[in-house]
Design an enzyme around this catalytic site. Structure first.
Site, short mmCIF file in Angstrom:
data_model
loop_
_atom_site.label_atom_id
_atom_site.label_comp_id
_atom_site.label_asym_id
_atom_site.label_seq_id
_atom_site.Cartn_x
_atom_site.Cartn_y
_atom_site.Cartn_z
N ARG A 193 1.05 -12.67 6.40
CA ARG A 193 2.53 -12.17 5.63
C ARG A 193 3.55 -11.94 6.51
NH1 ARG A 193 4.87 -6.97 4.55
NH2 ARG A 193 5.44 -7.07 1.86
N SER A 223 -0.24 -8.88 -6.38
CA SER A 223 -0.17 -7.59 -6.34
C SER A 223 0.30 -6.76 -7.65
CB SER A 223 1.06 -7.35 -5.41
OG SER A 223 0.93 -7.79 -4.23
N LYS A 263 5.79 -0.95 2.14
CA LYS A 263 6.27 -1.11 0.80
C LYS A 263 7.03 0.00 0.62
CE LYS A 263 3.85 -4.64 -0.99
NZ LYS A 263 4.45 -5.86 -1.70
#
Length: 334
Positions: A166, A235, A264
């Site tokens: 990521r 997700s 997040k």
């Protein structure tokens, strides 16, 4: 009668192989699977002789007018491929049994083809990848770090089964460089490797799949680019999103964020109730994610989580290998 049965099922098998072959050809399937399809279709054709064709009596075949409602429903290209693999296998079984009466060499060939088709299906549709995915309990999602490769290697060395790269801010070429190195490392350790967001980079580095957020490329578009074999995760943050991901063909779900996490920022944690919902109601592997660490893992497991994904708990650990081993031991025991 037997010759007509052989003719009909050679037709069915050849047609099914052609459907699979076209998907592999235009859907980006593995090259070795495409070659195997071509070889199988040609071998079937050599047994489909004029003697068998002459036995055909289509106008008086009662089966030509029979239909089932499910035959007109296909949910995705991958569903088409799977249905046709089943069709090929059924036809080969019929050939194997009835050819024993009049053409033993065809019976022997059909038996050999049938086992080859089982292997071809697993390779072409990603059955091998999905089996490994279902067995995975711990998923490391990386974050930018100067020693990223070394951290991942320590985790892999103690049995980490699944890694996602990521990198949200780095240029594409820099991400690809890291992805290629991680692909090499994960292959050496027998782990699955996923790239976040970028279908193009996942394909370029030979990853096992891609992970998509709710705002990324639609899953159906990603599947069209990646073919039937590679994995696609999504997700999800609510029951409706989870149900939609399953309907769209996601292979696994991210379930979270369970707790507040800087990964997040600005997203409200979904809490343990959503973990329970996915465990009880969603028939896909689900990885609880978001702020999970040593202090709260027991609560997440108690809520029904069989699989978790972590970022900081390993990436920022003083000893990534030992921390990974601790998570694996607790998850496998649980």
């Amino acid at each position: 009668m037997v010759l007509r049965i052989l003719d009909a099922n050679l037709d069915r098998a050849r047609e099914g192989v052609r459907v699979v072959e076209e998907w592999l050809r235009f859907g980006g399937g593995p090259g070795e699977s495409l070659a195997e399809c071509k070889a199988l279709r040609q071998q079937l054709g050599r047994f489909h002789t004029e003697r068998l064709r002459a036995a055909r009596d289509t106008p008086h075949d009662p089966g030509t007018g029979l239909e089932h409602p499910d035959e007109g429903v296909r949910s995705s290209p991958l569903d088409v491929v799977r249905v046709n693999f089943a069709r090929i296998q059924e036809a080969l079984r019929v050939l194997e049994e009835y050819a024993k009466l009049v053409q033993p060499d065809l019976a022997a060939a059909a038996k050999e083809w049938r086992y080859r088709v089982y292997t071809l299906e697993s390779t072409a549709t990603g059955g091998d990848l999905r089996t490994r995915l279902a067995a995975a309990r711990l998923y490391l999602v990386t974050s930018p770090h100067p020693e990223l490769i070394e951290i991942v290697e320590h985790a892999l060395a103690v049995g980490l089964p699944l890694v996602q790269l990521r990198e949200k801010e780095a240029p594409a070429r820099a991400v690809l460089d890291i992805a290629l190195r991680l692909r090499d490392v994960t292959l050496r350790h027998g782990a699955l490797f996923i790239v976040n967001d970028r279908v193009d980079l996942a394909l370029a580095c030979g990853a096992d799949g891609v992970h998509l957020g709710q705002e990324d490329l639609p899953l159906a578009r990603a599947r069209a680019l990646m073919g039937p074999r590679l994995l696609i995760g999504q997700s999800t943050h609510a029951p409706a999103e989870a149900q939609q991901a399953v309907a769209d063909g996601a292979d696994y779900l991210g379930v979270g964020p369970v707790y507040a996490t800087p990964t997040k920022q600005g997203r409200t944690p979904v809490g343990l109730e959503y973990v329970r919902h996915c465990r009880e109601s969603i028939e896909r592997p689900g990885f609880a994610i978001g702020g999970i660490d040593r202090s709260n893992l027991e609560a997440v497991i108690a809520a029904g989580a069989e699989r978790i994904a972590v970022v900081r708990a390993i990436m920022a650990a003083e000893d990534p290998g030992r921390t990974t081993a601790w998570f694996l031991e607790r998850l496998n025991r649980g």
